[in-house]
Design a protein around this motif. Structure first.
Motif, PDB file in Angstrom:
ATOM      1  N   LEU A  99     -11.222  22.076 -12.143  1.00 27.18           N
ATOM      2  CA  LEU A  99     -12.299  21.268 -12.281  1.00 27.18           C
ATOM      3  C   LEU A  99     -12.110  20.443 -13.747  1.00 27.18           C
ATOM      4  O   LEU A  99     -12.623  19.134 -13.419  1.00 27.18           O
ATOM      5  CB  LEU A  99     -13.688  22.196 -12.661  1.00 27.18           C
ATOM      6  CG  LEU A  99     -14.119  22.923 -11.407  1.00 27.18           C
ATOM      7  CD1 LEU A  99     -15.017  24.132 -11.680  1.00 27.18           C
ATOM      8  CD2 LEU A  99     -14.784  21.937 -10.341  1.00 27.18           C
ATOM      9  N   TYR A 100     -11.559  20.662 -14.542  1.00 24.17           N
ATOM     10  CA  TYR A 100     -11.442  19.862 -15.653  1.00 24.17           C
ATOM     11  C   TYR A 100     -10.520  18.630 -15.103  1.00 24.17           C
ATOM     12  O   TYR A 100     -10.607  17.466 -15.685  1.00 24.17           O
ATOM     13  CB  TYR A 100     -10.689  20.505 -16.893  1.00 24.17           C
ATOM     14  CG  TYR A 100     -11.442  21.343 -17.748  1.00 24.17           C
ATOM     15  CD1 TYR A 100     -12.798  20.682 -18.271  1.00 24.17           C
ATOM     16  CD2 TYR A 100     -11.162  22.634 -18.059  1.00 24.17           C
ATOM     17  CE1 TYR A 100     -13.685  21.542 -19.016  1.00 24.17           C
ATOM     18  CE2 TYR A 100     -11.946  23.289 -19.006  1.00 24.17           C
ATOM     19  CZ  TYR A 100     -13.265  22.928 -19.388  1.00 24.17           C
ATOM     20  OH  TYR A 100     -13.774  23.772 -20.175  1.00 24.17           O
ATOM     21  N   HIS A 101      -9.421  19.297 -14.138  1.00 23.91           N
ATOM     22  CA  HIS A 101      -8.683  18.098 -13.995  1.00 23.91           C
ATOM     23  C   HIS A 101      -9.366  16.994 -12.943  1.00 23.91           C
ATOM     24  O   HIS A 101      -9.090  15.804 -12.811  1.00 23.91           O
ATOM     25  CB  HIS A 101      -7.360  18.478 -13.278  1.00 23.91           C
ATOM     26  CG  HIS A 101      -6.570  19.270 -14.330  1.00 23.91           C
ATOM     27  ND1 HIS A 101      -6.561  20.481 -14.642  1.00 23.91           N
ATOM     28  CD2 HIS A 101      -5.500  18.418 -15.135  1.00 23.91           C
ATOM     29  CE1 HIS A 101      -5.602  20.616 -15.774  1.00 23.91           C
ATOM     30  NE2 HIS A 101      -4.952  19.455 -16.028  1.00 23.91           N
ATOM     31  N   ALA A 102     -10.153  17.610 -11.890  1.00 22.78           N
ATOM     32  CA  ALA A 102     -11.139  16.636 -11.095  1.00 22.78           C
ATOM     33  C   ALA A 102     -11.760  15.814 -11.989  1.00 22.78           C
ATOM     34  O   ALA A 102     -11.906  14.505 -11.806  1.00 22.78           O
ATOM     35  CB  ALA A 102     -11.959  17.618 -10.368  1.00 22.78           C
ATOM     36  N   ALA A 103     -12.482  16.255 -13.173  1.00 22.17           N
ATOM     37  CA  ALA A 103     -13.201  15.337 -13.969  1.00 22.17           C
ATOM     38  C   ALA A 103     -12.361  14.183 -14.548  1.00 22.17           C
ATOM     39  O   ALA A 103     -12.826  13.306 -14.926  1.00 22.17           O
ATOM     40  CB  ALA A 103     -14.063  16.030 -14.868  1.00 22.17           C
ATOM     41  N   GLU A 104     -11.290  14.618 -14.970  1.00 23.02           N
ATOM     42  CA  GLU A 104     -10.325  13.764 -15.788  1.00 23.02           C
ATOM     43  C   GLU A 104      -9.826  12.469 -14.791  1.00 23.02           C
ATOM     44  O   GLU A 104      -9.936  11.342 -15.302  1.00 23.02           O
ATOM     45  CB  GLU A 104      -9.006  14.349 -15.870  1.00 23.02           C
ATOM     46  CG  GLU A 104      -8.827  15.184 -17.301  1.00 23.02           C
ATOM     47  CD  GLU A 104      -7.489  15.357 -17.807  1.00 23.02           C
ATOM     48  OE1 GLU A 104      -7.368  15.510 -19.108  1.00 23.02           O
ATOM     49  OE2 GLU A 104      -6.803  15.754 -16.827  1.00 23.02           O
ATOM     50  N   THR A 105      -9.977  12.698 -13.490  1.00 23.48           N
ATOM     51  CA  THR A 105      -9.833  11.637 -12.291  1.00 23.48           C
ATOM     52  C   THR A 105     -10.797  10.301 -12.851  1.00 23.48           C
ATOM     53  O   THR A 105     -10.896   9.264 -12.316  1.00 23.48           O
ATOM     54  CB  THR A 105      -9.594  11.785 -11.367  1.00 23.48           C
ATOM     55  OG1 THR A 105     -10.854  12.300 -10.749  1.00 23.48           O
ATOM     56  CG2 THR A 105      -8.606  12.842 -10.910  1.00 23.48           C
TER      57      THR A 105
END
Lengths: 326, 182
Positions: A99-105
């Protein structure tokens, strides 16, 4: 395609960009057609803002969600249950990373998000600020809390933002194990000794109301919902999801001989819905605002973990730098 | 404070030898070797992986159809270093993921995109990713035992391991709750 590519001269493109209103119409039309929005596509600033808020809160909830269960890994009653609990907590750590990586996009960094969590600025699900007092809490959390989370996540797996939807698809597939291991545990304990059954009843009494609060305020007090629905982020309301949960879980809890702590709870023959009594929203807002039973403890544990891990990060960094030089 | 904000790597997982590598998400790591290890921990807790690739996000050139249509595709690294090989990933379906379709040789990412549009025209893509082949870090077949084997022996991570319906039926048959019998 070659024509379009050949036109792609970045230096002349800016002047011919359509205005916001046109872009917004096209954006909403894409969502209405069921298309996914991808990083790099145009999106309204509010869409980006709401998604960052939701996805980062969701990520924090996975990370903090490891704590109430992590406390019980060393106290699991047998090896089978210990391996299951360990695997579940490990999944939650992984889900936080997805999820952190999805938000980073969307243009926020993981660093900013973690800083928000550790500083107490960021919110996470209120449920994880309640203590896990007995082993029966492990079963009840799995059945209730993960069961409630799955309903929300199944909805989000269909959301309009590609990276969030893809993370959710992965999470849903893994999360059904979390719910089922908890439900299995409660079903087995329902056949256990009087002491075991009393332990389960106590856990149910403590977790039922906080679980209903997980779905968030009633629709009339949830101002973001219409916009989030139009943009394909949230396709069901808080109250709809909460009702689905009560309809699924309440009859099963009663059927295996336990009670639920709600004198108003009954099945409405006309609608087929299980009607539940008032929810203590004062408690909900108190917990969300930082004053729940375990808020301070949870953040203190996260901060300590972050500090204690600093030397590992430094070592990895030093190794990478040395490899790059050689 | 910035000791966790390492470079981002996109992760591609191959579920079986019959499948292509497909994007699953990303990890942060100080280098590609560590990115591969972290990717294994984050994305391979289930027994459906035979190979992993990681690619530094800053070396990925991404083009969405919308960007291409708006005539302003973001160009990155447009100065060529001589012909090199690029791995081509396509996202075809709206609900799909970035899936490896093959390689092209080109001087720049943009030229690689042109070549990919010709070589892999069908089915039409929503998103293209082009990654210099040399920038990928890949798991080796020899890593398989330590990387992927352990997940095979943890059936309790699969929801089908829990026979809830069978258990419920058995409880109902046995007169359901003990409460009734007391």
């Amino acid at each position: 395609m070659r024509e379009q590519v050949a036109m792609g001269d970045a230096s002349t493109a800016q002047s011919s960009r359509p205005d916001e209103a046109v872009l917004l119409r096209q954006f909403e039309a894409r969502i209405a057609r069921g298309q996914k929005i991808e990083p790099g596509d145009w999106m309204p600033e509010e869409y980006r803002r709401q998604l960052i808020r939701m996805i980062s809160q969701h990520a924090h909830s996975e990370i903090v969600g490891m704590l109430p269960e992590g406390e019980w890994i060393t106290r699991a009653p047998n090896l089978r249950r210990k391996m299951i609990l360990l695997a579940k907590v490990q999944d939650e750590g992984g889900h936080g990373q997805y999820l952190y990586h999805a938000a980073e996009t969307l243009g926020v960094t993981r660093e900013e998000m973690i800083d928000g969590l550790l500083s107490g600025r960021a919110k996470y699900s209120s449920i994880f600020n309640y203590p896990s007092l007995t082993w029966a809490d492990m079963g009840t959390i799995g059945w209730f809390v993960d069961g409630a989370a799955i309903l929300n996540q199944t909805m989000l797996a269909k959301c309009s933002y590609g990276p969030y939807a893809r993370a959710m698809v992965r999470i849903c597939a893994e999360e059904s194990f979390h719910m089922k291991q908890g439900k299995e545990m409660i079903l087995l304990m329902s056949q256990g000794t009087p002491a075991q059954r009393a332990m389960v009843q106590d856990a149910i009494d403590r977790w039922w109301q906080p679980t209903l609060m997980m779905f968030g305020p009633h629709d009339k007090d949830s101002p973001n919902t219409p916009t989030l629905a139009r943009w394909g982020i949230k396709t069901k309301t808080n109250d709809e999801l909460r009702q689905t949960f009560v309809n699924q879980v309440a009859p099963e809890v009663l059927a295996i001989g336990f009670t639920l702590p709600d004198p108003h709870l009954h099945r409405d023959e006309a609608s087929g819905n299980w009607v539940y009594g008032p929810i203590d929203w004062d408690e909900f807002w108190r917990v969300v605002g930082g004053d729940g039973p375990c808020n301070r403890q949870r953040l203190a544990v996260r901060r300590k973990a972050h500090e204690d891990g600093r030397w590992v990060r430094a070592a990895l960094q030093a190794y990478a730098e040395r490899q790059a030089q050689s | 404070m910035s000791d966790t904000q390492w470079p981002r790597f996109e992760v591609f997982k191959q579920d079986s030898h019959a499948d292509r590598h497909a994007g699953v998400g990303s990890v942060h790591a100080p280098d590609g070797e560590m990115a591969l290890l972290i990717a294994r921990d984050v994305f391979v807790r289930r027994p459906d992986c035979v190979s992993l690739w990681v690619a530094p996000a800053q070396r990925i050139s991404s083009f969405t159809v919308q960007q291409l249509a708006s005539a302003a595709p973001p160009l990155r690294g447009s100065h060529g270093r001589g012909p090199e090989s690029f791995e081509v990933f396509k996202k075809v379906h709206h609900k799909g993921v970035h899936t490896h379709v093959g390689q092209v040789t080109a001087e720049t990412p943009f030229d690689a995109l042109r070549a990919a549009c010709q070589d892999f025209a069908e089915p039409p893509a929503h998103v293209w990713w082009l990654v210099p082949s040399a920038s990928l870090v890949r798991s080796e077949p020899a890593d398989s035992d330590s990387f992927f084997e352990p997940a095979l022996h943890k059936p309790f991570r699969d929801q089908a391991f829990y026979r809830i319906q069978t258990l419920l039926r058995r409880l109902k048959k046995a007169g359901l709750a003990q409460k009734d019998g007391e």
